[in-house]
Scaffold this motif. Structure first.
Motif, PDB file in Angstrom:
ATOM      1  N   UNK A 190      -4.407   1.621 -13.066  1.00 59.24           N
ATOM      2  CA  UNK A 190      -4.458   0.818 -12.959  1.00 59.24           C
ATOM      3  C   UNK A 190      -3.398  -0.102 -12.309  1.00 59.24           C
ATOM      4  N   UNK A 191      -1.733   0.415 -13.349  1.00 52.42           N
ATOM      5  CA  UNK A 191      -0.707   0.279 -13.101  1.00 52.42           C
ATOM      6  C   UNK A 191      -0.279   0.595 -11.396  1.00 52.42           C
ATOM      7  N   UNK A 192      -1.006   2.260 -11.628  1.00 59.23           N
ATOM      8  CA  UNK A 192      -0.590   3.122 -10.137  1.00 59.23           C
ATOM      9  C   UNK A 192      -1.465   1.488  -8.400  1.00 59.23           C
ATOM     10  N   UNK A 193      -2.129   1.702  -9.365  1.00 56.95           N
ATOM     11  CA  UNK A 193      -3.206   0.785  -8.073  1.00 56.95           C
ATOM     12  C   UNK A 193      -2.103  -0.875  -7.600  1.00 56.95           C
ATOM     13  N   UNK A 194      -1.485  -1.013  -9.112  1.00 52.98           N
ATOM     14  CA  UNK A 194      -0.529  -3.062  -8.956  1.00 52.98           C
ATOM     15  C   UNK A 194       0.445  -2.704  -7.995  1.00 52.98           C
ATOM     16  N   UNK A 195       1.100  -1.166  -8.033  1.00 48.35           N
ATOM     17  CA  UNK A 195       2.858  -0.829  -7.452  1.00 48.35           C
ATOM     18  C   UNK A 195       1.732  -0.522  -5.645  1.00 48.35           C
ATOM     19  N   UNK A 196       0.648  -0.168  -5.072  1.00 48.41           N
ATOM     20  CA  UNK A 196       0.716   0.396  -3.994  1.00 48.41           C
ATOM     21  C   UNK A 196       0.711  -0.697  -3.356  1.00 48.41           C
ATOM     22  N   UNK A 197      -0.497  -1.871  -4.140  1.00 52.44           N
ATOM     23  CA  UNK A 197      -0.610  -2.615  -3.874  1.00 52.44           C
ATOM     24  C   UNK A 197       0.405  -4.708  -3.636  1.00 52.44           C
ATOM     25  N   UNK A 198       1.451  -4.073  -4.780  1.00 44.96           N
ATOM     26  CA  UNK A 198       2.639  -4.562  -4.338  1.00 44.96           C
ATOM     27  C   UNK A 198       3.801  -3.976  -3.191  1.00 44.96           C
ATOM     28  N   UNK A 199       3.663  -2.988  -3.126  1.00 42.08           N
ATOM     29  CA  UNK A 199       4.273  -2.067  -1.975  1.00 42.08           C
ATOM     30  C   UNK A 199       3.243  -2.096  -0.090  1.00 42.08           C
ATOM     31  N   UNK A 200       2.503  -3.343  -0.680  1.00 38.70           N
ATOM     32  CA  UNK A 200       1.149  -3.326   0.660  1.00 38.70           C
ATOM     33  C   UNK A 200       0.795  -1.424   1.128  1.00 38.70           C
ATOM     34  N   UNK A 201       0.664  -0.652   0.302  1.00 38.45           N
ATOM     35  CA  UNK A 201       0.331   0.389   0.704  1.00 38.45           C
ATOM     36  C   UNK A 201      -0.901   0.710   0.860  1.00 38.45           C
ATOM     37  N   UNK A 202      -2.555  -0.428   0.932  1.00 36.39           N
ATOM     38  CA  UNK A 202      -3.225  -0.148   1.226  1.00 36.39           C
ATOM     39  C   UNK A 202      -3.880  -1.239   2.415  1.00 36.39           C
ATOM     40  N   UNK A 203      -5.372  -0.149   3.150  1.00 35.09           N
ATOM     41  CA  UNK A 203      -5.349  -0.894   4.175  1.00 35.09           C
ATOM     42  C   UNK A 203      -7.361  -1.596   4.108  1.00 35.09           C
TER      43      UNK A 203
END
Length: 246
Positions: free
Chosen positions: A189-202
């Motif tokens: 969950x924490x890594x997902x939140x970090x990647x979301x914050x960095x706009x990494x997901x498409x």
């Protein structure tokens, strides 16, 4: 009064995502749905939650699930026939989720999401040797790789720099909706939140395999929690895949 309005304005479906690009709902060909009746029930449930299109992605993993284009199309057609009988109007198509290991090859017809995008995964325990070269090779072949659930790979929990390099090479990232709901644990969950914050997901997907997944997903959607967490992010599911001809 405030509570009344906040409840009234909750978004309790997932029409904002619309297209599920990752699920294991085809009957009897991997570790997802075991039979046709279960597959039909899953499809109906996902439609009730607000999806209008599903791209089923059974595993292609030679060691455990040596699926081919033929086995996948056959299972997809069986499910489509049951959907037609039950008057289920949701659009169904099929690709695959490829395990990138020593057996991964691109020398035959590939099961893409839409003739262009190829969904890939790795072991959760160690990075696939040569994954950077594989991503490059996929692109050379004219496909765009989509890395499934990067937040679930334990070897990236403390170092996201390699993930950033994959993005720079043109690889798209797909979030599992269950990850942000805490289903796979705190670290994921924490890594997902970090990647979301960095706009990494498409892109995002359910990665649904079984009833427990469906139950957690249903609660997250119908409570409005999933929309609160992700609904304004701007995933490209509908933009990229919404016009697939079924």
């Amino acid at each position: 009064m405030l509570n009344f309005f906040s409840k009234k304005n909750k978004v309790t479906d997932i029409s904002w995502l619309g297209v599920d690009i990752h699920s294991h709902i085809l009957p009897g060909i991997d570790d997802g749905s075991p039979d046709l009746a279960t597959s039909l029930r899953f499809v109906k449930s996902l439609q009730e939650l607000g999806f209008d299109q599903l791209i089923a992605t059974p595993h292609i993993y030679q060691e455990l699930y040596p699926n081919t284009k033929d086995t996948i199309v056959s299972a997809k057609d069986l499910l489509q026939q049951e959907m037609d009988k039950a008057n289920v109007s949701l659009k169904l198509s099929a690709g695959a989720e490829y395990m990138v290991d020593q057996d991964f090859k691109m020398d035959g017809p590939l099961c893409t999401l839409d003739q262009k995008h190829l969904l890939i995964e790795m072991s959760y325990l160690s990075e696939s040797p040569g994954i950077s070269q594989t991503i490059f090779d996929i692109e050379i072949k004219g496909y765009q790789p989509v890395l499934a659930h990067p937040e679930r790979y334990t070897f990236y929990f403390r170092d996201k720099s390699r993930l950033k390099r994959f993005k720079e090479k043109g690889c798209l990232f797909q979030l599992n909706l269950l990850s942000i709901l805490g289903y796979y644990g705190k670290d994921v969950k924490q890594l997902a939140e970090a990647l979301l914050k960095d706009k990494m997901y498409d892109l995002a997907g359910t990665d649904m395999h079984h009833d427990k997944h469906l139950s957690v997903l249903t609660d997250g959607i119908q409570s409005g929690r999933l929309y609160d967490l992700l609904g304004r992010y701007g995933f490209k599911n509908q933009e990229i895949f919404g016009s697939i001809l079924v």
